[in-house]
Structure formats: structure tokens, C-alpha cells
Design a protein around this motif. Sequence first.
Motif, PDB file in Angstrom:
ATOM      1  N   ARG A 156      -0.189  -2.963   8.829  1.00 50.75           N
ATOM      2  CA  ARG A 156       0.913  -2.342   9.574  1.00 50.75           C
ATOM      3  C   ARG A 156       1.036  -0.837   9.325  1.00 50.75           C
ATOM      4  NH1 ARG A 156       6.090  -5.998   8.428  1.00 50.75           N
ATOM      5  NH2 ARG A 156       5.411  -5.607   6.295  1.00 50.75           N
ATOM      6  N   PRO A 157      -0.031  -0.063   9.513  1.00 41.89           N
ATOM      7  CA  PRO A 157       0.109   1.392   9.375  1.00 41.89           C
ATOM      8  C   PRO A 157       0.928   2.011  10.503  1.00 41.89           C
ATOM      9  CG  PRO A 157      -2.068   0.853  10.203  1.00 41.89           C
ATOM     10  CD  PRO A 157      -1.404  -0.455   9.879  1.00 41.89           C
ATOM     11  N   TYR A 158       0.969   1.353  11.631  1.00 39.99           N
ATOM     12  CA  TYR A 158       1.768   1.807  12.766  1.00 39.99           C
ATOM     13  C   TYR A 158       2.090   0.602  13.629  1.00 39.99           C
ATOM     14  CZ  TYR A 158      -3.053   1.893  14.426  1.00 39.99           C
ATOM     15  OH  TYR A 158      -4.360   1.553  14.685  1.00 39.99           O
ATOM     16  N   SER A 174       7.408   7.924  12.884  1.00 38.78           N
ATOM     17  CA  SER A 174       8.592   7.096  13.166  1.00 38.78           C
ATOM     18  C   SER A 174       8.443   5.689  12.624  1.00 38.78           C
ATOM     19  CB  SER A 174       8.845   7.045  14.684  1.00 38.78           C
ATOM     20  OG  SER A 174       7.670   6.629  15.367  1.00 38.78           O
ATOM     21  N   ALA A 175       7.778   5.534  11.489  1.00 32.56           N
ATOM     22  CA  ALA A 175       7.563   4.195  10.944  1.00 32.56           C
ATOM     23  C   ALA A 175       8.864   3.617  10.400  1.00 32.56           C
ATOM     24  CB  ALA A 175       6.500   4.238   9.847  1.00 32.56           C
ATOM     25  N   GLU A 176       9.501   4.307   9.472  1.00 31.55           N
ATOM     26  CA  GLU A 176      10.728   3.808   8.863  1.00 31.55           C
ATOM     27  C   GLU A 176      11.944   4.623   9.298  1.00 31.55           C
ATOM     28  OE1 GLU A 176      10.765   1.136   7.205  1.00 31.55           O
ATOM     29  OE2 GLU A 176       8.594   0.837   6.968  1.00 31.55           O
ATOM     30  N   ASP A 207      -7.398   9.704   9.275  1.00 33.52           N
ATOM     31  CA  ASP A 207      -6.076   9.947   8.720  1.00 33.52           C
ATOM     32  C   ASP A 207      -5.067   9.952   9.861  1.00 33.52           C
ATOM     33  OD1 ASP A 207      -7.148  10.192   6.194  1.00 33.52           O
ATOM     34  OD2 ASP A 207      -7.445  12.350   6.372  1.00 33.52           O
ATOM     35  N   VAL A 208      -4.132   9.021   9.817  1.00 32.40           N
ATOM     36  CA  VAL A 208      -3.127   8.871  10.866  1.00 32.40           C
ATOM     37  C   VAL A 208      -1.752   9.118  10.252  1.00 32.40           C
ATOM     38  CG1 VAL A 208      -2.121   7.330  12.586  1.00 32.40           C
ATOM     39  CG2 VAL A 208      -4.569   7.221  12.099  1.00 32.40           C
ATOM     40  N   ILE A 209      -1.009  10.049  10.832  1.00 31.61           N
ATOM     41  CA  ILE A 209       0.354  10.340  10.395  1.00 31.61           C
ATOM     42  C   ILE A 209       1.321   9.612  11.315  1.00 31.61           C
ATOM     43  CG2 ILE A 209       2.070  12.137  10.007  1.00 31.61           C
ATOM     44  CD1 ILE A 209      -0.169  14.106   9.537  1.00 31.61           C
ATOM     45  N   ASN A 210       2.180   8.796  10.728  1.00 30.46           N
ATOM     46  CA  ASN A 210       3.178   8.051  11.482  1.00 30.46           C
ATOM     47  C   ASN A 210       4.524   8.738  11.300  1.00 30.46           C
ATOM     48  OD1 ASN A 210       4.877   6.177  12.682  1.00 30.46           O
ATOM     49  ND2 ASN A 210       3.752   4.427  11.917  1.00 30.46           N
TER      50      ASN A 210
END
Length: 334
Positions: free
Chosen positions: A130-132, A183-185, A178-181
Amino acid sequence: MQAGTPTPTTTPESFVPHPGWLPPWIPDWTVDVTVAIVVLAVTFYISRLVKAVLGRRIARRFRRPSVVRTVLRSVQAAVLVAGGLVTLTVLGIPIGDLAISLSVFSAVLGFVLAPIIGSVINGFFVLSERPYEIGDMVQIVDTDTYGFVEDITLRYTKIFTLDNTFLVVPNGAMRDRDVINYSAEDARTRLALDLLVTYESDIDRARAIAEEAARKVDNVIEGGPDIRVGGARYPAAPTCYIEAFADHGVNLRLRYWVTEPYKLLTARSNVQTNFWELMREEDVEIAYPHSHLFFDETSGEMQVSVRERGPESVEEGPVSDEELVVSDETTETQ
């Protein structure tokens, strides 16, 4: 004379007698083909019906859009496979022989399908780690691409970029990047802005102006309780620090939080615009790289000489009667 016993004739199992209600010019195999088409059509609609019926139940069970879509697609695929097997039975194709042929065929195509199989395996890892999630705003660092996750399958991830385009990336490639999330939390995102002001500027006033410039932007958090990130807490209001004493000025670093990550560039631009307008009215000046040259008795000497031009040089153009000639001797530095 005893009559001989008639020899029984054997009929192949796959032979279907010609129906009496069909015209004789219609081949026998048309019946099987028609039934097979009907079975496929019914299977297709049954798969859609099962997906619609189980959709809400599975959504309440997993509560993750990506997992819900994957489970529903798997159920729909299982129904279609079952209908395909029934279709093969109707056509009289032995399923056992077909399974052996498919095994050999799969072994041959295993090397060709290895990348697809790898993407499917990585798809399971993406769903489990669940990285995104669907709807999250992400950034692919190596391509500097921003967008929203539109769909997650076992093979690929579909991203709807901010440029109104779709980007389909295999799950194997997504796990390697490398993935920047954003709006995850928590949708709140902290931004940083470096401002270089001259040493002659009022540093305290420059810091106050930077904080005020950020507070005047609509989607910037003006204040409130500290924001907790992990085990640390950070001020919610814009805060300007002295980052370093650089060569050309004092480097100030402004940190501020935005309420939504969808217009990061717009928020940054508005903050800089407000700072530019406010600092023009105060004793604050933006620093930029510049150099001052000083010459004194220790700077060295250059040998020069003056000579008069002759008549032969008139053709070169209307210049003065004297020209400055610099000798080939190098400058002597004391």
C-alpha cells in the motif's frame, strides 16, 4: 436356412444426429456453434451481474478501492473461464487434451511472458504494501511527474497527470522508482522557500515579511496547534529561519504548510509574489551574485605605448590619429 445376426454399427460419441426441425441444407455443426455463442453471451452477462451484486459487499469487506477492483476482476474472470470451459464442452473439444496442450504451450511461452508475470507479482506486492491508493496524489521523482492514481491493477498503475494525460507504468517499474505520496495519511504538505537577502538589509524585518507573505495566501495554514509528523511536532504557522550566512547575503528559509497538495506551484508562486511586494516597501533587498574590483599600487603594471598612424592605415577607417598599443609583455604583479 438360419439368418445371420446383423452386425451392430457404432456411432461416434461426438456425432450429433441432424435435428429434424432444421432444413437439410444447414450443417450439423451450426447447432453446436450457436449453442456455444449463446453460452458465451450468457456467461458474459452473468459475470457482470455477479460483479454488480458482490460489489458493495466486497467494498464493505476490504474498504480499499484497489483491492476491491482486483477482487471483482478476479471473480469476473473466474466466471468467464467457467463459461469458456462449458463452451469447449459444447463444441466437443476434450478438455483433458487441451490442458496438456496448454501446459506445453505455457512452458514455451514462459520466457516470453516473464515480464508480464513479473508485473503481476509486483502488483500483489503493491496491493499488500500500500505505497499509494486510488485517488492519492503522487510524484515520480526520476521523471518529475505529478498526478493522481486513477487505477491499480495486477499489471500496471494508471496515473492521471496534472497535464491532463494518462501515464501507465508497470508495477515492477513503480516499485523500482522513488514515489512521493502527498495525500496518503494527511493532505497537508509542508513547503520550504529559500530567500537570499543582503547583509545590509534588516534581517528581523525580512523574516517577519516572509512569514506575513505566506499567511496572506489562501491555502496556507496561518496558525493553530502544532502539526505532528511521526514522533515530531512542527509549528503550523509559517516560520522563517536564518539558514546560512552565504557569500552574497543571508540565506533565509521559510517553511509553511498548505492545506492541499494539488496546487503546490501556485502556492509557492503566491508566497514569492507577496514577499516581493512587501519587501519593496521595507529596508529589505534581495541579494544576487556581484563582484567589486579594486585597483591600487599592488595590483600590478601593464606596459603600453602610443604611436602615430601612417598614411597607409587610412583605408582601415576613420579613426583617431593615435592608437593605443598594448605590448606583448605580461602584466607584472607585485
